[in-house]
Write a protein that holds these residues in place. Structure first.
Motif, PDB file in Angstrom:
ATOM      1  N   PRO A  17       0.754  -0.417  -0.197  1.00 28.64           N
ATOM      2  CA  PRO A  17      -0.072   0.135  -0.174  1.00 28.64           C
ATOM      3  C   PRO A  17       1.052   1.365   0.443  1.00 28.64           C
ATOM      4  O   PRO A  17       1.684   1.151   0.499  1.00 28.64           O
ATOM      5  N   SER A  18       0.365   2.106  -0.167  1.00 30.26           N
ATOM      6  CA  SER A  18       0.537   3.564  -0.746  1.00 30.26           C
ATOM      7  C   SER A  18       0.301   4.906  -0.415  1.00 30.26           C
ATOM      8  O   SER A  18      -0.890   4.442  -1.462  1.00 30.26           O
ATOM      9  N   THR A  19      -0.333   5.437   0.089  1.00 36.51           N
ATOM     10  CA  THR A  19      -1.243   6.878  -0.612  1.00 36.51           C
ATOM     11  C   THR A  19       0.330   7.984  -1.479  1.00 36.51           C
ATOM     12  O   THR A  19       0.234   8.697  -2.240  1.00 36.51           O
ATOM     13  N   ARG A  20       1.646   8.555  -0.778  1.00 36.40           N
ATOM     14  CA  ARG A  20       2.539   9.357  -1.009  1.00 36.40           C
ATOM     15  C   ARG A  20       3.060   9.379  -2.412  1.00 36.40           C
ATOM     16  O   ARG A  20       3.156   9.462  -2.674  1.00 36.40           O
ATOM     17  N   THR A  21       3.669   7.894  -1.835  1.00 33.53           N
ATOM     18  CA  THR A  21       4.873   7.293  -3.091  1.00 33.53           C
ATOM     19  C   THR A  21       4.662   7.695  -4.522  1.00 33.53           C
ATOM     20  O   THR A  21       4.880   7.836  -5.488  1.00 33.53           O
TER      21      THR A  21
ATOM     22  N   ARG B  57       7.487  -0.760  -5.252  1.00 30.60           N
ATOM     23  CA  ARG B  57       7.222  -1.191  -4.084  1.00 30.60           C
ATOM     24  C   ARG B  57       6.513  -2.734  -3.852  1.00 30.60           C
ATOM     25  O   ARG B  57       6.314  -2.782  -4.294  1.00 30.60           O
TER      26      ARG B  57
ATOM     27  N   HIS C 133      14.283   4.007   1.578  1.00 28.13           N
ATOM     28  CA  HIS C 133      13.020   4.433   0.286  1.00 28.13           C
ATOM     29  C   HIS C 133      13.742   5.853   0.289  1.00 28.13           C
ATOM     30  O   HIS C 133      13.850   6.602   0.663  1.00 28.13           O
TER      31      HIS C 133
ATOM     32  N   GLN D  61      12.172   9.096  -0.603  1.00 32.11           N
ATOM     33  CA  GLN D  61      11.757   9.551   0.726  1.00 32.11           C
ATOM     34  C   GLN D  61      13.094  10.694   1.361  1.00 32.11           C
ATOM     35  O   GLN D  61      12.631  12.148   1.866  1.00 32.11           O
TER      36      GLN D  61
ATOM     37  N   PRO E 192       7.477  10.461   7.622  1.00 26.73           N
ATOM     38  CA  PRO E 192       6.660  10.049   6.233  1.00 26.73           C
ATOM     39  C   PRO E 192       5.973  10.404   6.371  1.00 26.73           C
ATOM     40  O   PRO E 192       5.464   9.915   5.013  1.00 26.73           O
ATOM     41  N   LEU E 193       4.728   9.739   6.556  1.00 22.30           N
ATOM     42  CA  LEU E 193       3.661   9.861   7.024  1.00 22.30           C
ATOM     43  C   LEU E 193       3.360   8.037   6.112  1.00 22.30           C
ATOM     44  O   LEU E 193       4.337   8.040   5.510  1.00 22.30           O
ATOM     45  N   PRO E 194       2.083   7.480   6.649  1.00 22.03           N
ATOM     46  CA  PRO E 194       0.939   7.518   7.588  1.00 22.03           C
ATOM     47  C   PRO E 194       1.216   7.698   9.233  1.00 22.03           C
ATOM     48  O   PRO E 194       2.276   7.092   9.451  1.00 22.03           O
TER      49      PRO E 194
HETATM   50  N1   CP Z   1       6.137   8.035   3.062  1.00 22.60           N
HETATM   51  C1   CP Z   1       5.182   7.213   2.324  1.00 22.60           C
HETATM   52  O1   CP Z   1       6.563   6.358   1.993  1.00 22.60           O
HETATM   53  O2   CP Z   1       3.947   6.986   1.849  1.00 22.60           O
HETATM   54  P1   CP Z   1       3.104   5.851   1.776  1.00 22.60           P
HETATM   55  O3   CP Z   1       3.193   4.422   2.331  1.00 22.60           O
HETATM   56  O4   CP Z   1       2.189   6.414   1.980  1.00 22.60           O
HETATM   57  O5   CP Z   1       4.426   6.452  -0.246  1.00 22.60           O
END
Ligand code: CP
Length: 310
Positions: free
Chosen positions: A55-59, A109, A137, A140, A270-272
């Motif tokens: 899962p990923s939102t930002r990357t 990823r 990462h 990041q 780095p979130l989440p």
């Molecule tokens: N910081 C980061 O990698 O966020 P995601 O897991 O949402 O991509």
């Protein structure tokens, strides 16, 4: 460092990048941010595969938005359950298939150890590590450096404290390796003993002569820091769930903790986030983490542009 040195280059670990190369990325990212129109639709003939098996939102989102800004076509694959990986297809064969679809670059990823390095070895295409298990990462870390530079004015001399899960989190190693190229950096690693920074990170920092300390208590470390880098405890990566139960909730950064720090202290994440960073911090000048995430766009636009020859 010439821009040409990035063409078709794999981006697997920040250990592979010199300070000069990182500075070129940061300077280009500033230009991307200041002159976005100059970069728009400069890579309309390129195809970027986004292979996100975790899962990923930002990357995912910032690579997708960056590729769109550059005019690239996107081949998206972000749900392993609907691919033949769920039938047992190997990463090797998956990468070879993507390669055969007229792709110019793969962003990967994956939760497995060394998966991005492996993909780069089996593929003729440049592979960008979008988060590889608990190891690295790198993109990041590049946007983290960009954030420190933008908010603080300099990376040299920064005193940074990482707090939380430094064993299974992949952002702490990648940023630590990257910071090792800068002058007079001091790092505090604050974690319960079972989540302390891994031996390989310590060996690298010692070889580079970086000053670092390992602590279990956050409050005592606060007064010295310019940046507090908070990380989530990575429940999904614990081999033994009872260990997670022992350390969950070990640190909660809230305004009472920040009151022990400098007025200009920046908080990064780095979130989440889950429960390790209180939402009350969002309303303070310490909160750098949402602009940190937004910095993913100029930095990942830069990386795609350099690798694809924009
Ligand atoms: N910081 C980061 O990698 O966020 P995601 O897991 O949402 O991509």
């Amino acid at each position: 460092m010439a821009v040409e040195g990035f063409l078709n280059r794999d981006v697997i670990s920040t250990k592979d990048f010199s300070r000069e190369e990182l500075d070129l990325i940061l300077n280009t990212a500033k230009d991307v941010e200041d002159n976005a129109g100059k970069y728009r639709n400069t890579l309309t003939d390129k195809r970027v595969a986004l292979l996100f098996l975790e899962p990923s939102t930002r990357t995912y989102g910032s690579f997708e938005a960056s590729a769109v800004n550059l005019g690239c076509k996107i081949l998206s694959n972000r749900n392993p359950a609907v691919t033949s990986i769920s039938k047992g297809e190997t990463l090797h064969d998956t990468i070879k298939m993507i390669e055969s679809y007229d792709t110019d670059c793969i962003v990967l990823r994956d939760r497995r150890l060394g998966s991005s390095r492996f993909a780069a070895e089996v593929s003729e295409l440049p592979v960008i590590n979008g988060g590889s298990g608990s190891r690295e990462h790198p993109t990041q870390a590049m946007l983290d450096l960009y954030t420190v530079l933008k908010e603080r004015g300099a990376i040299d001399g920064v005193k940074i404290g990482f707090v939380g899960d430094l064993r299974y989190g992949r952002t702490c190693p990648s940023l630590s390796y990257a910071l090792a190229g800068y002058d007079d950096v001091e790092i505090s690693f604050v974690a319960p003993p079972i989540l302390q920074v891994r031996r390989e990170v310590e060996i690298f920092l010692k070889q580079r002569g970086v000053t670092y300390t390992k602590l279990t208590e956050l409050r005592g470390a606060m007064a010295n820091l310019d940046v507090l880098y908070v990380t989530r405890i990575q429940k999904e990566r614990f081999p033994d769930p009872t260990d997670y139960e022992r350390v969950k909730g070990s640190y909660v950064v809230d305004n009472s903790v920040l009151a022990l720090g400098k007025k200009e202290l920046g908080v990064m994440h780095p979130l989440p986030r889950v429960d390790e960073l209180s939402p009350e911090v969002d309303r303070t000048n310490h909160a750098w983490y949402f602009s940190q995430a937004a910095n993913g766009i100029p930095v990942r636009t830069t990386i795609l542009s350099l690798v694809l020859g924009g």
